[in-house]
Design a protein around this motif. Structure first.
Motif, PDB file in Angstrom:
ATOM      1  N   SER A   7       0.849  -1.185   0.000  1.00  0.00           N
ATOM      2  CA  SER A   7       0.000   0.000   0.000  1.00  0.00           C
ATOM      3  C   SER A   7       0.880   1.229   0.000  1.00  0.00           C
ATOM      4  O   SER A   7       1.930   1.248   0.646  1.00  0.00           O
ATOM      5  CB  SER A   7      -0.905   0.026   1.225  1.00  0.00           C
ATOM      6  OG  SER A   7      -1.638   1.238   1.257  1.00  0.00           O
ATOM      7  N   GLY A   8       0.419   2.243  -0.676  1.00  0.00           N
ATOM      8  CA  GLY A   8       1.148   3.496  -0.682  1.00  0.00           C
ATOM      9  C   GLY A   8       0.815   4.372   0.509  1.00  0.00           C
ATOM     10  O   GLY A   8       1.594   5.224   0.892  1.00  0.00           O
ATOM     11  N   SER A   9      -0.371   4.139   1.130  1.00  0.00           N
ATOM     12  CA  SER A   9      -0.759   5.034   2.218  1.00  0.00           C
ATOM     13  C   SER A   9      -1.484   4.348   3.379  1.00  0.00           C
ATOM     14  O   SER A   9      -1.527   4.899   4.465  1.00  0.00           O
ATOM     15  CB  SER A   9      -1.644   6.154   1.674  1.00  0.00           C
ATOM     16  OG  SER A   9      -2.811   5.612   1.083  1.00  0.00           O
ATOM     17  N   SER A  10      -2.069   3.185   3.169  1.00  0.00           N
ATOM     18  CA  SER A  10      -2.826   2.514   4.231  1.00  0.00           C
ATOM     19  C   SER A  10      -1.964   1.522   4.981  1.00  0.00           C
ATOM     20  O   SER A  10      -0.972   1.020   4.459  1.00  0.00           O
ATOM     21  CB  SER A  10      -4.019   1.754   3.629  1.00  0.00           C
ATOM     22  OG  SER A  10      -4.884   2.624   2.964  1.00  0.00           O
ATOM     23  N   SER A  11      -2.378   1.199   6.204  1.00  0.00           N
ATOM     24  CA  SER A  11      -1.717   0.126   6.952  1.00  0.00           C
ATOM     25  C   SER A  11      -2.417  -1.184   6.597  1.00  0.00           C
ATOM     26  O   SER A  11      -3.466  -1.194   5.953  1.00  0.00           O
ATOM     27  CB  SER A  11      -1.786   0.392   8.455  1.00  0.00           C
ATOM     28  OG  SER A  11      -3.047   0.041   8.970  1.00  0.00           O
ATOM     29  N   ILE A  12      -1.877  -2.289   7.064  1.00  0.00           N
ATOM     30  CA  ILE A  12      -2.484  -3.588   6.819  1.00  0.00           C
ATOM     31  C   ILE A  12      -3.494  -3.951   7.913  1.00  0.00           C
ATOM     32  O   ILE A  12      -4.287  -4.870   7.766  1.00  0.00           O
ATOM     33  CB  ILE A  12      -1.399  -4.694   6.694  1.00  0.00           C
ATOM     34  CG1 ILE A  12      -2.004  -5.989   6.153  1.00  0.00           C
ATOM     35  CG2 ILE A  12      -0.683  -4.890   8.028  1.00  0.00           C
ATOM     36  CD1 ILE A  12      -0.991  -7.053   5.820  1.00  0.00           C
ATOM     37  N   ASP A  13      -3.489  -3.192   8.999  1.00  0.00           N
ATOM     38  CA  ASP A  13      -4.271  -3.554  10.183  1.00  0.00           C
ATOM     39  C   ASP A  13      -5.749  -3.788   9.911  1.00  0.00           C
ATOM     40  O   ASP A  13      -6.313  -4.795  10.335  1.00  0.00           O
ATOM     41  CB  ASP A  13      -4.102  -2.500  11.273  1.00  0.00           C
ATOM     42  CG  ASP A  13      -2.666  -2.387  11.744  1.00  0.00           C
ATOM     43  OD1 ASP A  13      -1.900  -3.367  11.593  1.00  0.00           O
ATOM     44  OD2 ASP A  13      -2.297  -1.314  12.260  1.00  0.00           O
ATOM     45  N   ASN A  14      -6.414  -2.866   9.224  1.00  0.00           N
ATOM     46  CA  ASN A  14      -7.850  -3.033   8.999  1.00  0.00           C
ATOM     47  C   ASN A  14      -8.148  -4.214   8.092  1.00  0.00           C
ATOM     48  O   ASN A  14      -9.122  -4.940   8.312  1.00  0.00           O
ATOM     49  CB  ASN A  14      -8.479  -1.760   8.425  1.00  0.00           C
ATOM     50  CG  ASN A  14      -9.987  -1.846   8.453  1.00  0.00           C
ATOM     51  OD1 ASN A  14     -10.579  -1.933   9.522  1.00  0.00           O
ATOM     52  ND2 ASN A  14     -10.596  -1.864   7.279  1.00  0.00           N
ATOM     53  N   SER A  15      -7.321  -4.438   7.089  1.00  0.00           N
ATOM     54  CA  SER A  15      -7.581  -5.568   6.187  1.00  0.00           C
ATOM     55  C   SER A  15      -7.464  -6.890   6.934  1.00  0.00           C
ATOM     56  O   SER A  15      -8.284  -7.789   6.750  1.00  0.00           O
ATOM     57  CB  SER A  15      -6.648  -5.548   4.974  1.00  0.00           C
ATOM     58  OG  SER A  15      -5.313  -5.826   5.337  1.00  0.00           O
ATOM     59  N   VAL A  16      -6.472  -7.017   7.811  1.00  0.00           N
ATOM     60  CA  VAL A  16      -6.320  -8.256   8.590  1.00  0.00           C
ATOM     61  C   VAL A  16      -7.481  -8.404   9.570  1.00  0.00           C
ATOM     62  O   VAL A  16      -8.025  -9.498   9.738  1.00  0.00           O
ATOM     63  CB  VAL A  16      -4.952  -8.294   9.306  1.00  0.00           C
ATOM     64  CG1 VAL A  16      -4.866  -9.483  10.240  1.00  0.00           C
ATOM     65  CG2 VAL A  16      -3.825  -8.337   8.288  1.00  0.00           C
ATOM     66  N   LYS A  17      -7.899  -7.308  10.186  1.00  0.00           N
ATOM     67  CA  LYS A  17      -9.050  -7.345  11.100  1.00  0.00           C
ATOM     68  C   LYS A  17     -10.288  -7.858  10.373  1.00  0.00           C
ATOM     69  O   LYS A  17     -11.023  -8.708  10.882  1.00  0.00           O
ATOM     70  CB  LYS A  17      -9.298  -5.951  11.670  1.00  0.00           C
ATOM     71  CG  LYS A  17     -10.478  -5.863  12.592  1.00  0.00           C
ATOM     72  CD  LYS A  17     -10.688  -4.427  13.053  1.00  0.00           C
ATOM     73  CE  LYS A  17     -12.034  -4.297  13.745  1.00  0.00           C
ATOM     74  NZ  LYS A  17     -12.415  -2.919  13.960  1.00  0.00           N
ATOM     75  N   GLU A  18     -10.526  -7.337   9.175  1.00  0.00           N
ATOM     76  CA  GLU A  18     -11.682  -7.771   8.378  1.00  0.00           C
ATOM     77  C   GLU A  18     -11.591  -9.255   8.013  1.00  0.00           C
ATOM     78  O   GLU A  18     -12.572  -9.979   8.085  1.00  0.00           O
ATOM     79  CB  GLU A  18     -11.804  -6.929   7.104  1.00  0.00           C
ATOM     80  CG  GLU A  18     -12.215  -5.501   7.339  1.00  0.00           C
ATOM     81  CD  GLU A  18     -13.691  -5.361   7.666  1.00  0.00           C
ATOM     82  OE1 GLU A  18     -14.505  -6.099   7.094  1.00  0.00           O
ATOM     83  OE2 GLU A  18     -14.017  -4.511   8.513  1.00  0.00           O
ATOM     84  N   LEU A  19     -10.401  -9.706   7.621  1.00  0.00           N
ATOM     85  CA  LEU A  19     -10.222 -11.114   7.258  1.00  0.00           C
ATOM     86  C   LEU A  19     -10.432 -12.012   8.473  1.00  0.00           C
ATOM     87  O   LEU A  19     -11.072 -13.075   8.376  1.00  0.00           O
ATOM     88  CB  LEU A  19      -8.848 -11.340   6.636  1.00  0.00           C
ATOM     89  CG  LEU A  19      -8.637 -10.715   5.261  1.00  0.00           C
ATOM     90  CD1 LEU A  19      -7.174 -10.808   4.846  1.00  0.00           C
ATOM     91  CD2 LEU A  19      -9.537 -11.368   4.222  1.00  0.00           C
ATOM     92  N   LYS A  20      -9.914 -11.607   9.628  1.00  0.00           N
ATOM     93  CA  LYS A  20     -10.097 -12.395  10.855  1.00  0.00           C
ATOM     94  C   LYS A  20     -11.573 -12.509  11.223  1.00  0.00           C
ATOM     95  O   LYS A  20     -12.033 -13.561  11.657  1.00  0.00           O
ATOM     96  CB  LYS A  20      -9.337 -11.759  12.017  1.00  0.00           C
ATOM     97  CG  LYS A  20      -7.850 -11.956  11.964  1.00  0.00           C
ATOM     98  CD  LYS A  20      -7.179 -11.284  13.162  1.00  0.00           C
ATOM     99  CE  LYS A  20      -5.691 -11.543  13.170  1.00  0.00           C
ATOM    100  NZ  LYS A  20      -5.036 -10.898  14.341  1.00  0.00           N
ATOM    101  N   THR A  21     -12.305 -11.417  11.053  1.00  0.00           N
ATOM    102  CA  THR A  21     -13.737 -11.419  11.361  1.00  0.00           C
ATOM    103  C   THR A  21     -14.508 -12.309  10.388  1.00  0.00           C
ATOM    104  O   THR A  21     -15.377 -13.078  10.783  1.00  0.00           O
ATOM    105  CB  THR A  21     -14.292  -9.977  11.310  1.00  0.00           C
ATOM    106  OG1 THR A  21     -13.600  -9.197  12.289  1.00  0.00           O
ATOM    107  CG2 THR A  21     -15.777  -9.941  11.581  1.00  0.00           C
ATOM    108  N   THR A  22     -14.166 -12.208   9.108  1.00  0.00           N
ATOM    109  CA  THR A  22     -14.878 -12.963   8.079  1.00  0.00           C
ATOM    110  C   THR A  22     -14.519 -14.443   8.105  1.00  0.00           C
ATOM    111  O   THR A  22     -15.367 -15.297   7.830  1.00  0.00           O
ATOM    112  CB  THR A  22     -14.571 -12.372   6.682  1.00  0.00           C
ATOM    113  OG1 THR A  22     -14.883 -10.971   6.703  1.00  0.00           O
ATOM    114  CG2 THR A  22     -15.390 -13.047   5.591  1.00  0.00           C
TER     115      THR A  22
END
Length: 97
Positions: free
Chosen positions: A66-81
């Motif tokens: 990513s050029g500007s975002s962290s990975i944190d939210n994407s991993v949180k979403e994957l863990k939830t799903t």
């Protein structure tokens, strides 16, 4: 462009774009899963991959670009799903300066 493929897919949490081919990952216990960050999450095709590869019970190491975002939210979403996947800490890959 609100009509672009990426915009349409990312607005629909249930979108599952088709993969060109399926891979049999049954003999692997650990998977390294890389993707770009789109709209602060992983692209919907990553959901398609996780579901088709049957990753439940496997250890998955997510990494992203990513050029500007962290990975944190994407991993949180994957863990939830996908709570039955053994998610490891995500790693954001950035260009060295």
């Amino acid at each position: 462009n609100q009509q672009s493929r990426s915009s349409v897919e990312m607005k629909d949490k249930d979108a599952r774009p088709a993969l060109k081919e399926k891979k049999d990952l049954s003999k692997y216990d650990e998977i390294y899963l890389g993707y770009p960050i789109w709209w602060n999450v992983s692209p919907r095709i990553i959901n398609t991959f996780i579901e088709q590869a049957k990753l439940n019970g496997k250890t998955v190491h997510p990494f992203a670009t990513s050029g500007s975002s962290s990975i944190d939210n994407s991993v949180k979403e994957l863990k939830t799903t996908y709570p039955n996947v053994k998610w490891q800490e995500g790693k954001l890959m950035k260009k060295a300066r």
